[in-house]
Scaffold this active site. Structure first.
Site, short mmCIF file in Angstrom:
data_model
loop_
_atom_site.label_atom_id
_atom_site.label_comp_id
_atom_site.label_asym_id
_atom_site.label_seq_id
_atom_site.Cartn_x
_atom_site.Cartn_y
_atom_site.Cartn_z
N SER A 34 0.85 -1.19 0.00
CA SER A 34 0.00 0.00 0.00
C SER A 34 0.89 1.24 0.00
CB SER A 34 -0.87 0.03 1.26
OG SER A 34 -1.48 1.30 1.40
N TYR B 63 -2.03 -1.41 10.27
CA TYR B 63 -2.17 -1.63 8.82
C TYR B 63 -0.96 -1.03 8.09
CZ TYR B 63 -4.04 -1.27 4.09
OH TYR B 63 -4.22 -1.37 2.72
N1 NAP Z 1 -8.72 -0.34 -1.58
C1 NAP Z 1 -7.63 0.39 -1.35
O1 NAP Z 1 -7.69 1.60 -1.43
C2 NAP Z 1 -6.31 -0.28 -1.05
C3 NAP Z 1 -5.16 0.51 -1.08
C4 NAP Z 1 -3.94 -0.08 -0.82
C5 NAP Z 1 -3.86 -1.44 -0.58
N2 NAP Z 1 -5.00 -2.20 -0.55
C6 NAP Z 1 -4.87 -3.64 -0.29
O2 NAP Z 1 -5.57 -4.37 -1.28
C7 NAP Z 1 -5.95 -5.62 -0.76
C8 NAP Z 1 -7.42 -5.84 -1.04
O3 NAP Z 1 -8.17 -4.95 -0.22
P1 NAP Z 1 -9.44 -4.17 -0.74
O4 NAP Z 1 -9.22 -2.75 -0.54
O5 NAP Z 1 -9.84 -4.67 -2.08
O6 NAP Z 1 -10.50 -4.55 0.39
P2 NAP Z 1 -11.65 -5.64 0.47
O7 NAP Z 1 -12.66 -5.44 -0.58
O8 NAP Z 1 -12.07 -5.61 1.89
O9 NAP Z 1 -10.88 -6.98 0.17
C9 NAP Z 1 -10.15 -7.69 1.12
C10 NAP Z 1 -10.40 -9.15 0.86
O10 NAP Z 1 -9.63 -9.93 1.79
C11 NAP Z 1 -10.44 -11.01 2.19
N3 NAP Z 1 -9.98 -11.46 3.50
C12 NAP Z 1 -9.98 -10.77 4.66
N4 NAP Z 1 -9.54 -11.55 5.66
C13 NAP Z 1 -9.25 -12.75 5.10
C14 NAP Z 1 -8.77 -13.97 5.61
N5 NAP Z 1 -8.52 -14.13 6.92
N6 NAP Z 1 -8.58 -15.00 4.75
C15 NAP Z 1 -8.86 -14.87 3.43
N7 NAP Z 1 -9.32 -13.75 2.90
C16 NAP Z 1 -9.52 -12.70 3.73
C17 NAP Z 1 -11.87 -10.47 2.21
O11 NAP Z 1 -12.85 -11.49 1.99
P3 NAP Z 1 -13.65 -12.22 3.20
O12 NAP Z 1 -14.26 -11.14 4.02
O13 NAP Z 1 -14.64 -13.10 2.47
O14 NAP Z 1 -12.61 -13.03 3.91
C18 NAP Z 1 -11.85 -9.51 1.04
O15 NAP Z 1 -12.30 -10.14 -0.14
C19 NAP Z 1 -5.62 -5.58 0.74
O16 NAP Z 1 -4.39 -6.25 0.97
C20 NAP Z 1 -5.49 -4.10 1.01
O17 NAP Z 1 -4.68 -3.84 2.12
C21 NAP Z 1 -6.22 -1.64 -0.77
#
Ligand code: NAP
Length: 274
Positions: free
Chosen positions: A156, A170
Site C-alpha cells: 500500500s 495496517y
Molecule cells: N482499496 C484500497 O484503497 C487499497 C489501497 C492499498 C492497498 N489495498 C490492499 O488491497 C488488498 C485488497 O483490499 P481491498 O481494498 O480490495 O478490500 P476488500 O474489498 O475488503 O478486500 C479484502 C479481501 O480480503 C479477504 N480477507 C480478509 N480476511 C481474510 C482472511 N482471513 N482470509 C482470506 N481472505 C480474507 C476479504 O474477503 P472475506 O471477508 O470473504 O474473507 C476480502 O475479499 C488488501 O491487501 C489491502 O490492504 C487496498
C-alpha cells in the site's frame, strides 16, 4: 496467424492463478484481469459463497479465462494448510499467486487496541508469508528461467510513505509486505520465481467503503490525489498483466506505486511564491 505483441507479452492462456480475497475490491479487479487474459483463476476468502458468486459474475462476462471460487482463510496456520490442500486438489501447478487478502483497523492513537496488531498482522503479513511458503512447491512446478512463476503481494502507499491515518498496524503491516517482497525476490530469483508488490493508493472496495462507497465520497478522496481521482479497475488490470504476463518476466523485487502520485507528493514548494 501470428500473435500480436499484446498476445505475446500479456496473454495468460494455460496459466493458473490463485487470488486470495478475490471476491471484492482490488482482488476482484485482479481476478477479472487475469481471466480476461485467458487464465484459470482460483479465488478464495473466508466467505466461500461470496467467492462462488463473484466467480459466476465474472464468468458471465464471457472472458477467455475461467474463475472458480471457494472458501479459504489465511488468518491461521490451520486455515492456510486447508487452503493449500484446496488448491492442491484443484491444480498440480500454480503460475501466479496473488497475496491480496487484507484487513485493516482504524482508531485514534491513544485508543488503538492491543489486539488490532495481531488481528491485522496475522492476515496481512503472517498469512501472506505462510501461504507463499505452503504453495512454493506448486509455483516451482511451473517456473522456468524463460517464464518464471509470479508472486504478487498487496502492499500500500501507506507502507511506502509515513502516512498512517489512524490505521497504525495496517500501515506497519504494509511496510512489512514491501520489505518481505524484496527479501523473497532475492531468495527466489534462483528458483525462477519473481516476487513483486503493488502499492496502491485509494480504490473502491469493502475496506475503503467508509470513504469511497458513493461517487460524492470517491470524488472528495480523488481531489486529494495528485492525479485528481481515485484508482479504477483498469489501473489494477494494467499493472497485473504487466507483472504477470511474459512482458514482466525480468522484473522482480519491485514495489509498484499505483497511487496517482501520492508517494511523490512532498507538500507545497519551499521556495514557491506567496
Ligand atoms: N482499496 C484500497 O484503497 C487499497 C489501497 C492499498 C492497498 N489495498 C490492499 O488491497 C488488498 C485488497 O483490499 P481491498 O481494498 O480490495 O478490500 P476488500 O474489498 O475488503 O478486500 C479484502 C479481501 O480480503 C479477504 N480477507 C480478509 N480476511 C481474510 C482472511 N482471513 N482470509 C482470506 N481472505 C480474507 C476479504 O474477503 P472475506 O471477508 O470473504 O474473507 C476480502 O475479499 C488488501 O491487501 C489491502 O490492504 C487496498
Amino acid at each position: 496467424m501470428t500473435d500480436t505483441i499484446i498476445d505475446r507479452l500479456f496473454a495468460l492462456n494455460g496459466k493458473t492463478a490463485l487470488v486470495t480475497g478475490g471476491a471484492s475490491g482490488i482482488g476482484r479487479m485482479i481476478a477479472a484481469a487475469l481471466a480476461g487474459a485467458g487464465a484459470r483463476v482460483l479465488i478464495a476468502s473466508r466467505k466461500g459463497e461470496a467467492c462462488e458468486a463473484a466467480a459466476a459474475e465474472i464468468n458471465a462476462e464471457g472472458l477467455p479465462g475461467r474463475v472458480e471460487g471457494f472458501s479459504g482463510d489465511v488468518a491461521s496456520e490451520a486455515g492456510i494448510a486447508a487452503l493449500g490442500s484446496a488448491v492442491d486438489e484443484r491444480t498440480d501447478r500454480l503460475d501466479i499467486l496473488v497475496n491480496n487478502a487484507g484487513v485493516s483497523w482504524g482508531a485514534p492513537l491513544e485508543e488503538f487496541p492491543y489486539q488490532a496488531w495481531d488481528r491485522v498482522l496475522s492476515v496481512n503479513v503472517t498469512g501472506l508469508f505462510a501461504l507463499t511458503q505452503q504453495l512454493l512447491p506448486l509455483i516451482e512446478a511451473s517456473a522456468t528461467a524463460d517464464n518464471p512463476g509470479r508472486i504478487l503481494n498487496l502492499g500500500s502507499v501507506m507502507g511506502a510513505v509515513p502516512m498512517a491515518e489512524r490505521v497504525y498496524s495496517y500501515a506497519a503491516s504494509k511496510a512489512a509486505v514491501h520489505h518481505l517482497t524484496r527479501a523473497l525476490a532475492k531468495e527466489l530469483a534462483p528458483r525462477h520465481i519473481t516476487v513483486n508488490a503493488f502499492a496502491p493508493g485509494p480504490f473502491q472496495s469493502k475496506m475503503t467503503a467508509f470513504a469511497t462507497a458513493s461517487e460524492t465520497q470517491a470524488e472528495a478522496v480523488g481531489r486529494r490525489v495528485p492525479l485528481g481521482r481515485i484508482g479504477a479497475p483498469d489501473d489494477i488490470a494494467g499493472a497485473t498483466l504487466f507483472l504477470c504476463g511474459r512482458g514482466g518476466a525480468y522484473i522482480t523485487g519491485a514495489v509498484l506505486p499505483i497511487d496517482g502520485g501520492i508517494s511523490v507528493e512532498t507538500g507545497p514548494e519551499l521556495f514557491g511564491e506567496g
